[in-house]
Design a protein around this motif. Sequence first.
Motif, PDB file in Angstrom:
ATOM      1  N   LYS A 161       0.831  -1.197   0.000  1.00 23.48           N
ATOM      2  CA  LYS A 161       0.000   0.000   0.000  1.00 23.48           C
ATOM      3  C   LYS A 161       0.872   1.256   0.000  1.00 23.48           C
ATOM      4  O   LYS A 161       0.573   2.246  -0.648  1.00 23.48           O
ATOM      5  CB  LYS A 161      -0.840  -0.040   1.282  1.00 23.48           C
ATOM      6  N   LEU A 164       2.085   2.045  -3.392  1.00 26.69           N
ATOM      7  CA  LEU A 164       1.010   2.646  -4.174  1.00 26.69           C
ATOM      8  C   LEU A 164       0.876   4.128  -3.826  1.00 26.69           C
ATOM      9  O   LEU A 164       0.771   4.986  -4.707  1.00 26.69           O
ATOM     10  CB  LEU A 164      -0.296   1.902  -3.873  1.00 26.69           C
ATOM     11  N   ALA A 168       1.385   7.226  -6.367  1.00 26.56           N
ATOM     12  CA  ALA A 168       0.337   8.236  -6.550  1.00 26.56           C
ATOM     13  C   ALA A 168       0.876   9.623  -6.224  1.00 26.56           C
ATOM     14  O   ALA A 168       0.586  10.588  -6.935  1.00 26.56           O
ATOM     15  CB  ALA A 168      -0.867   7.913  -5.664  1.00 26.56           C
ATOM     16  N   ILE A 175      -3.981  15.223  -5.558  1.00 28.29           N
ATOM     17  CA  ILE A 175      -5.067  14.245  -5.586  1.00 28.29           C
ATOM     18  C   ILE A 175      -4.752  13.091  -4.625  1.00 28.29           C
ATOM     19  O   ILE A 175      -5.635  12.600  -3.923  1.00 28.29           O
ATOM     20  CB  ILE A 175      -5.302  13.732  -7.019  1.00 28.29           C
ATOM     21  N   SER A 178      -5.789  14.155  -1.351  1.00 24.07           N
ATOM     22  CA  SER A 178      -7.249  14.174  -1.249  1.00 24.07           C
ATOM     23  C   SER A 178      -7.819  12.795  -0.940  1.00 24.07           C
ATOM     24  O   SER A 178      -8.921  12.683  -0.427  1.00 24.07           O
ATOM     25  CB  SER A 178      -7.875  14.686  -2.543  1.00 24.07           C
ATOM     26  N   PHE A 179      -7.094  11.752  -1.300  1.00 25.54           N
ATOM     27  CA  PHE A 179      -7.577  10.410  -0.997  1.00 25.54           C
ATOM     28  C   PHE A 179      -6.927   9.840   0.257  1.00 25.54           C
ATOM     29  O   PHE A 179      -6.925   8.638   0.478  1.00 25.54           O
ATOM     30  CB  PHE A 179      -7.402   9.490  -2.209  1.00 25.54           C
ATOM     31  N   VAL A 181      -3.672  10.165   1.436  1.00 28.57           N
ATOM     32  CA  VAL A 181      -2.240   9.901   1.535  1.00 28.57           C
ATOM     33  C   VAL A 181      -1.576  11.106   2.213  1.00 28.57           C
ATOM     34  O   VAL A 181      -1.755  12.242   1.767  1.00 28.57           O
ATOM     35  CB  VAL A 181      -1.612   9.690   0.143  1.00 28.57           C
TER      36      VAL A 181
ATOM     37  N   LEU B  80     -13.561  13.879  -3.919  1.00 26.76           N
ATOM     38  CA  LEU B  80     -13.468  14.825  -5.031  1.00 26.76           C
ATOM     39  C   LEU B  80     -13.355  14.094  -6.368  1.00 26.76           C
ATOM     40  O   LEU B  80     -12.593  13.149  -6.513  1.00 26.76           O
ATOM     41  CB  LEU B  80     -12.216  15.687  -4.803  1.00 26.76           C
ATOM     42  N   LYS B  98      -7.833   1.421  -5.768  1.00 24.95           N
ATOM     43  CA  LYS B  98      -7.210   1.167  -4.456  1.00 24.95           C
ATOM     44  C   LYS B  98      -6.869   2.477  -3.759  1.00 24.95           C
ATOM     45  O   LYS B  98      -7.031   2.613  -2.550  1.00 24.95           O
ATOM     46  CB  LYS B  98      -5.924   0.342  -4.626  1.00 24.95           C
ATOM     47  N   ILE B  99      -6.358   3.432  -4.540  1.00 23.34           N
ATOM     48  CA  ILE B  99      -6.059   4.741  -3.950  1.00 23.34           C
ATOM     49  C   ILE B  99      -7.335   5.363  -3.394  1.00 23.34           C
ATOM     50  O   ILE B  99      -7.334   5.968  -2.322  1.00 23.34           O
ATOM     51  CB  ILE B  99      -5.460   5.698  -5.010  1.00 23.34           C
ATOM     52  N   GLY B 100      -8.444   5.182  -4.126  1.00 24.52           N
ATOM     53  CA  GLY B 100      -9.720   5.716  -3.646  1.00 24.52           C
ATOM     54  C   GLY B 100     -10.059   5.186  -2.263  1.00 24.52           C
ATOM     55  O   GLY B 100     -10.593   5.902  -1.418  1.00 24.52           O
ATOM     56  N   ALA B 101      -9.742   3.920  -2.033  1.00 25.81           N
ATOM     57  CA  ALA B 101     -10.066   3.300  -0.742  1.00 25.81           C
ATOM     58  C   ALA B 101      -8.840   3.263   0.165  1.00 25.81           C
ATOM     59  O   ALA B 101      -8.751   2.416   1.050  1.00 25.81           O
ATOM     60  CB  ALA B 101     -10.601   1.896  -0.975  1.00 25.81           C
ATOM     61  N   ARG B 146     -13.387   5.986  -8.379  1.00 20.20           N
ATOM     62  CA  ARG B 146     -12.311   6.173  -7.402  1.00 20.20           C
ATOM     63  C   ARG B 146     -12.832   6.926  -6.181  1.00 20.20           C
ATOM     64  O   ARG B 146     -12.541   6.571  -5.039  1.00 20.20           O
ATOM     65  CB  ARG B 146     -11.171   6.957  -8.066  1.00 20.20           C
ATOM     66  N   ALA B 147     -13.630   7.981  -6.441  1.00 23.31           N
ATOM     67  CA  ALA B 147     -14.162   8.757  -5.319  1.00 23.31           C
ATOM     68  C   ALA B 147     -15.151   7.917  -4.499  1.00 23.31           C
ATOM     69  O   ALA B 147     -15.182   8.000  -3.269  1.00 23.31           O
ATOM     70  CB  ALA B 147     -14.837  10.024  -5.830  1.00 23.31           C
TER      71      ALA B 147
END
Lengths: 286, 235
Positions: A161, A164, A168, A175, A178-179, A181, B80, B98-101, B146-147
């Motif tokens: 993870k 990843l 990202a 972004i 925003s998720f 990280v 977003l 995966k990044i979304g979660a 993703r969001a």
Amino acid sequence: MLFLDLLIQGLLQGSIYGLIAVGLTLVYGLLRILHVAHAGLFTLGGYICVIVTNQTSSFLLAVLTSMILVGLAGMIIYRICYQPILDQPPFVPLIASIGLFIAMEELFRIFFGAYGLSFTELPLQEPLALMQINLKQAEWITIASSVGFVAMLAFLANRTKLGLAWKATVTDPEIASSFGVNIIQVRYLNFFIGSSLAAVSGCMMAVLNNLVEPTMGSVPSYKMLAIIVLGGLGNVRGTLIAAVLLGIIESYGTIYLDDLLDRDSIAFVFLIIALMIRPQGLFQRH
Amino acid sequence: MLVLENLSCGYGPFRAVQSLNLKLEEGSVNALIGANGAGKSSTLMSIAGHVKIQEGKVFYKNNELNQIAVHNRIRLGIALVPEGRRLFPDLSVEENLKIGAYHKSKQRYSTNIERVFELFPRLKDRIEQLAGSLSGGEQQMLAIGRALMAEPSLLLIDELSLGLMPKIIDQCYEVIQELKKQGMTLLIVEQNTKKALEVSEQVLILESGRKVWEGKAEDAKNNPEIFEAYLGLSS
Ligand SMILES: Nc1ncnc2c1ncn2[C@@H]1O[C@H](COP(=O)(O)OP(=O)(O)OP(=O)(O)O)[C@@H](O)[C@H]1O
Ligand SMILES: [Mg+2]
């Protein structure tokens, strides 16, 4: 057998270059900074290795200490030297980095003397023959640890993870954050990992030459910059290939071109020719 | 519930949005409309934390967002779908999801990805594909997917239908209807005012960074002159 010996010597040198250059390319990928002071961390790693080995007579402990301390030093450099000027144009952190590198060389001179340090008892010198190749233990360990650390890095990047989150953040920090990280943490970790790999490289250099000196980072600093450009700035795989390639070319060059050029000139002639043919580097970014 | 109190935000000294007041009820769908450069994206990005708040406050569920680090806002439920999608092009569809979660557990990830695939079956067939190689429509689906992986309670969508063909736009709006049914709060920036009015309850029109009209979507629908006056176009 000469052919094979030279290849092995090239791989050995390439491993050392690779371990230094990976940290540099990681920093470039994330922050677009040419982190010249990285070569100072390589030197620091070598010094810590010699000092701790001489105190404790444990080379393994020395390498681990060196990795941790140099990793922390990398994080501190990021915090103090780069974070406040991230919004500035790229030449600003570059100049800061060059300044820091020079300062580090002077500090090594002031604290540890101009002539450098050696091991009181040089570890890992017994010969060891594997697959009919005869090398010193230290040389085998250099190659093995490079392969091992690179494999760990690949695992971290592609299977976790954290990897990843790192990828990202490299592409789009806004972004990614925003998720969820924490990009500041990613940057610290990036500096820790890259710097501790440089430390490993410094330790290996120390034990292979039985010497650490204030300016041992200068030649690697030029070479690592050229390597990451050849490798396609920020491209980790390309950087590793370029590092090994350079090691091998130097190795053959020192034998066959010895009358014309010394080791470092061979490396730079190769780099100049390669960059004239492919100014974008041997490998594209990603 | 999202509340903007006298919000000004922008870039350096420049104010892209001035003294904006706004209240989004829980579970409502809201359209944010305005000409190019009106400050729609800036409004969304200041809620997400990427554009500097110069004055005023933003509250979500009674938390003042300025006090909350950007990477923690997703934990409050704010997700977003940015202008231009901004996917991670070198990562696969699966990795983007995966990044979304990212802040969710493995189990939640599995549940959520099933939900996203139900809404956008096309993504399932392309799970290994790099996001950068998807078509424009698929990219928008992935950006929404993703969001949704983050299980947001507030979804901010910028330019939902820009550059998409009508069939895909309809598909996206069906998903919006579905999310509305589930009680999600939505703030949608749209060029396609007709589509936006169909799903929204509240409409907000921005002009040069200021709110110039606010009201029910029905009223806006029945008075197309509003749009002519503020946007120079008819709905
Ligand atoms: N990064 C930036 N730096 C400086 N000014 C910016 C930046 N981004 C936007 N602006 C300015 O802020 C104002 C509002 O822009 P914004 O992107 O919020 O408008 P918008 O309503 O989303 O427009 P569009 O429909 O074209 O997407 C514009 O005048 C724009 O020029
Ligand atoms: Mg916009």
